[in-house]
Design a protein around this motif. Structure first.
Motif, PDB file in Angstrom:
ATOM      1  N   LEU A  42      -3.513  -0.641  -0.785  1.00 26.80           N
ATOM      2  CA  LEU A  42      -2.633  -1.756  -1.134  1.00 26.80           C
ATOM      3  C   LEU A  42      -1.310  -1.255  -1.698  1.00 26.80           C
ATOM      4  O   LEU A  42      -0.266  -1.876  -1.469  1.00 26.80           O
ATOM      5  N   ALA A  43      -1.348  -0.135  -2.413  1.00 25.98           N
ATOM      6  CA  ALA A  43      -0.104   0.421  -2.952  1.00 25.98           C
ATOM      7  C   ALA A  43       0.812   0.858  -1.818  1.00 25.98           C
ATOM      8  O   ALA A  43       2.022   0.603  -1.848  1.00 25.98           O
ATOM      9  N   THR A  44       0.248   1.494  -0.803  1.00 22.95           N
ATOM     10  CA  THR A  44       1.042   1.920   0.342  1.00 22.95           C
ATOM     11  C   THR A  44       1.582   0.717   1.104  1.00 22.95           C
ATOM     12  O   THR A  44       2.755   0.686   1.483  1.00 22.95           O
ATOM     13  N   MET A  45       0.735  -0.272   1.306  1.00 20.98           N
ATOM     14  CA  MET A  45       1.170  -1.478   2.012  1.00 20.98           C
ATOM     15  C   MET A  45       2.271  -2.179   1.227  1.00 20.98           C
ATOM     16  O   MET A  45       3.253  -2.654   1.808  1.00 20.98           O
ATOM     17  N   GLY A  46       2.116  -2.236  -0.092  1.00 18.46           N
ATOM     18  CA  GLY A  46       3.128  -2.861  -0.925  1.00 18.46           C
ATOM     19  C   GLY A  46       4.447  -2.109  -0.883  1.00 18.46           C
ATOM     20  O   GLY A  46       5.521  -2.716  -0.821  1.00 18.46           O
ATOM     21  N   LEU A  47       4.379  -0.776  -0.906  1.00 12.01           N
ATOM     22  CA  LEU A  47       5.592   0.035  -0.837  1.00 12.01           C
ATOM     23  C   LEU A  47       6.329  -0.190   0.483  1.00 12.01           C
ATOM     24  O   LEU A  47       7.551  -0.364   0.493  1.00 12.01           O
ATOM     25  N   ILE A  48       5.592  -0.227   1.575  1.00  9.99           N
ATOM     26  CA  ILE A  48       6.210  -0.471   2.881  1.00  9.99           C
ATOM     27  C   ILE A  48       6.865  -1.856   2.904  1.00  9.99           C
ATOM     28  O   ILE A  48       7.995  -2.017   3.379  1.00  9.99           O
ATOM     29  N   ALA A  49       6.166  -2.850   2.379  1.00  3.19           N
ATOM     30  CA  ALA A  49       6.716  -4.208   2.368  1.00  3.19           C
ATOM     31  C   ALA A  49       7.966  -4.291   1.488  1.00  3.19           C
ATOM     32  O   ALA A  49       8.949  -4.938   1.870  1.00  3.19           O
ATOM     33  N   VAL A  50       7.959  -3.624   0.345  1.00  8.32           N
ATOM     34  CA  VAL A  50       9.120  -3.664  -0.549  1.00  8.32           C
ATOM     35  C   VAL A  50      10.317  -2.966   0.080  1.00  8.32           C
ATOM     36  O   VAL A  50      11.444  -3.486   0.046  1.00  8.32           O
ATOM     37  N   VAL A  51      10.101  -1.792   0.684  1.00  3.59           N
ATOM     38  CA  VAL A  51      11.200  -1.071   1.338  1.00  3.59           C
ATOM     39  C   VAL A  51      11.774  -1.917   2.472  1.00  3.59           C
ATOM     40  O   VAL A  51      12.996  -2.035   2.620  1.00  3.59           O
TER      41      VAL A  51
END
Length: 167
Positions: A42-51
């Protein structure tokens, strides 16, 4: 570049739901663990979504007239590609985890620990967030129609250019 067709996102979600369900059936028959991504994903998915969202907001800001700096067209094109990839990745993750969830629904009353079920729901929710962010950022990258050049006449193709005559 073409825009994302929501029907393709639905198709990807359905195909991956069937694949997730089938894989869960096979792994449970072999007494293996559920094929669910760990919550750290979820952290990786969140980082991709934020970028993706930050880059999309920069493109939208430029598109809406705040042009204090020149926007590199390559950056805008890459932002669009990232948005589309984010939407498709979200559809894949959502479908996969929905398939697993459908397989696990009958076992919920028998479970003492609902931790894996909440992990599945969280990953499916992350997939939804990625899809929404991808679709929104794709809208940010769309240029409004330009009506100020309505008097121009379309160029005609020069005669003989690219055409071959056969006898």
């Amino acid at each position: 570049m073409r825009t994302i067709r929501p029907a393709w996102l639905v198709v990807a979600t359905i195909v991956l739901a069937v694949a997730g369900w089938t894989t869960t059936e096979l792994t449970s028959r072999a007494s293996l663990a559920l094929p669910v991504l760990p919550l750290s994903s979820l952290a990786t998915m969140g980082l991709i979504a934020v970028v993706c969202l930050v880059l999309g907001l920069k493109v939208r800001r430029w598109r809406d007239g705040h042009r204090d700096r020149v926007l590199d067209p390559l950056v805008a094109a890459r932002t669009l590609v990232l948005a589309q990839a984010c939407a498709y990745a979200g559809a894949v993750l959502l479908g996969w985890h929905l398939g697993i969830l459908v397989d696990q629904l009958p076992t919920i009353p028998l479970r003492g620990d609902l931790g894996p079920i909440w992990d599945i729901v969280a990953m499916a929710g992350g997939g939804i967030v990625m899809m929404v962010v991808g679709l929104v950022v794709e809208r940010f990258c769309k240029l409004p129609p330009d009506d100020s050049d309505s008097t121009s006449v379309p160029r005609e193709k020069p005669e003989g250019h690219g055409e071959e005559e056969f006898a």
